[in-house]
Design an enzyme around this catalytic site. Structure first.
Site, PDB file in Angstrom:
ATOM      1  N   LYS A 188      -5.734  -6.360  -1.836  1.00 57.11           N
ATOM      2  CA  LYS A 188      -6.331  -6.918  -3.672  1.00 57.11           C
ATOM      3  C   LYS A 188      -6.236  -7.754  -3.318  1.00 57.11           C
ATOM      4  O   LYS A 188      -4.868  -8.761  -3.088  1.00 57.11           O
ATOM      5  CB  LYS A 188      -5.389  -5.463  -3.763  1.00 57.11           C
TER       6      LYS A 188
HETATM    7  C1  LIG Z   1      -8.263   0.244  -3.223  1.00 58.81           C
HETATM    8  C2  LIG Z   1      -9.034   1.386  -3.691  1.00 58.81           C
HETATM    9  C3  LIG Z   1      -8.494   2.210  -4.247  1.00 58.81           C
HETATM   10  C4  LIG Z   1      -7.539   3.123  -4.216  1.00 58.81           C
HETATM   11  O1  LIG Z   1      -6.178   2.237  -3.591  1.00 58.81           O
HETATM   12  P1  LIG Z   1      -4.936   2.793  -2.595  1.00 58.81           P
HETATM   13  O2  LIG Z   1      -4.202   1.491  -3.872  1.00 58.81           O
HETATM   14  O3  LIG Z   1      -4.963   1.844  -1.560  1.00 58.81           O
HETATM   15  O4  LIG Z   1      -4.076   3.520  -3.573  1.00 58.81           O
HETATM   16  C5  LIG Z   1      -9.113   2.706  -5.139  1.00 58.81           C
HETATM   17  N1  LIG Z   1     -10.696   2.695  -5.107  1.00 58.81           N
HETATM   18  C6  LIG Z   1     -11.062   1.653  -4.440  1.00 58.81           C
HETATM   19  C7  LIG Z   1     -12.585   0.730  -4.659  1.00 58.81           C
HETATM   20  C8  LIG Z   1     -10.791   0.317  -3.776  1.00 58.81           C
HETATM   21  O5  LIG Z   1     -11.381  -0.371  -2.853  1.00 58.81           O
END
Ligand SMILES: *Cc1c(COP(=O)(O)O)cnc(C)c1O
Length: 394
Positions: A188
């Site tokens: 991210k």
């Molecule tokens: C990454 C993500 C999540 C969840 O994140 P984690 O940190 O992997 O639990 C939820 N929604 C979206 C759209 C994501 O890209």
């Protein structure tokens, strides 16, 4: 990541990030310590949020938002089908049901009409729909004022899944939502490995989410119920805590908050580089339209998390598998974000089959290509050249 393959996304970890972790590890707290509150305060400042609650994944952060809305059995929440599993699962983890909504076939985003269609279908099933979870897919921001206006007469709260949108102007301030949820998973905008943050303008909700991430423990003496056990001579017993409701262990460790604190000031630099890469892709890929074109990114704010293209695989006389494997042979990694969640076996078994044509049309064409701050201009050119070769080879 295999050697020589450009992944679709990757973290940017620099020497000072490593030093920040090392310093935290030599400190007194591996898990909850003073860095957690520092990270939360910095995150709130960076996003314009009144309150930020850190947790150990974006999924946990979504679950905390759903819990703070008191979602539970008998309730339902609307979730656009083109999203990561976690958006829907966080609703289900409370016992509430998921009312899947269709999306714009061009952008994959939830529109007010999609939300209201899902609401009507859910009500026909007798569900009490209390919330909707718009997803800022790829980083493009849903029309929040319009969604809020459409939700208001139905008493629905909005939770923004902003896991793709950290860094987009105004996302996190929650002007049109109850909460916004971010992920600091490795790929991210900033990374703590695993991690998440829920922001909200509601002070009580923030307090409650902070308790729910730590077993539901209450340490504020003014809230204690068993006063005989809590106080001695009107002085709170120093070891004492209570559990007014059940919670989880969703704590983000101090060491990872130190990494987050080190990464956060780099966000603007990372976003500027993503912006430059996106502009270069736009220019290099323009001649490939209409066979292949970037997912439209109009609008001021954009989180620039993924760079997705829409490809007409059938018109190219190929399949997505063959296309992906040809790119891989050129050393280019890709991913598909996402297979519509309403088609996952768990949800088909629970809710039956559902036809969402916008979600299907988006899924049929989307492909995320390499996009991250350390991608060089030469890498971008290599990706574009490879795509151009595949499109010309039809
Ligand atoms: C990454 C993500 C999540 C969840 O994140 P984690 O940190 O992997 O639990 C939820 N929604 C979206 C759209 C994501 O890209």
């Amino acid at each position: 990541m295999s050697a020589g393959i450009l992944p679709y996304g990757r973290q940017t970890i620099e020497d000072d990030d490593v030093a920040a972790i090392a310093a935290a590890m030599r400190g007194d707290f591996l898990t909850t310590g003073p860095t957690v509150a520092k990270f939360e305060a910095a995150f709130a400042t960076a996003t314009g949020a009144a309150h930020a609650v850190a947790s150990n994944s974006g999924t946990a952060a979504l679950h905390l938002a759903a819990l703070a809305l008191d979602l539970g059995p008998g309730d339902a929440a609307i979730v656009p089908s083109v999203t990561f599993l976690a958006t829907a699962n966080a609703v289900r983890m409370t016992g509430a049901d998921v009312a899947f909504a269709d999306v714009d076939p061009e952008t994959g985003l939830l529109r007010p009409a999609d939300m209201l269609d899902a609401l009507a279908r859910a009500r026909a099933r007798g569900w009490r729909v209390r919330a909707a979870f718009p997803v800022h897919l790829n980083g493009r921001i849903c029309d929040m004022p319009a969604l809020a206006e459409a939700a208001r007469p139905h008493g629905m709260a909005l939770v923004e899944d902003a896991c793709h949108a950290l860094g987009a102007a105004d996302v996190g301030a929650c002007r049109h939502s109850f909460a916004a949820v971010f992920s600091t998973h490795a790929v991210k905008a900033i990374a703590t490995g695993e991690g998440g943050v829920t922001t909200t303008a509601d002070r009580q909700a923030a307090r409650r989410m902070a308790a729910l991430r730590s077993h539901g423990m209450e340490r504020d003496p003014t809230a204690f119920v068993d006063r005989a056990a809590a106080f001695d001579d009107n002085v709170p017993n120093p070891w004492y805590y209570e559990m007014p409701e059940i919670g989880w262990n969703y704590r983000l460790p101090d060491v990872l908050c130190a990494l987050g604190l080190s990464q956060l000031p780099k966000l603007a630099r990372f976003q500027a580089r993503r912006q430059a890469i996106a502009a270069l892709y736009d220019r290099l890929l323009a001649p490939l339209a209409p066979m292949l074109r970037p997912v439209p990114r109009e609008g001021a704010a954009h989180g620039l998390h993924l760079f997705a293209v829409l490809v007409d695989f059938a018109a190219l006389g190929t399949t997505r598998r063959r296309f992906v494997e040809a790119l891989r042979a050129d050393g280019i990694g890709t991913q598909v974000h996402y297979k519509p969640v309403h088609t996952q076996p768990y949800y088909v078994e629970r809710y039956g089959t559902l036809t969402l044509p916008g979600a299907d049309a988006y899924y049929a064409r989307c492909l995320s290509i390499p996009f991250y701050p350390t991608l060089s201009d030469a890498d971008v050119e290599r990706v574009a050249n490879s795509l151009a070769r595949l499109v010309a080879a039809r």
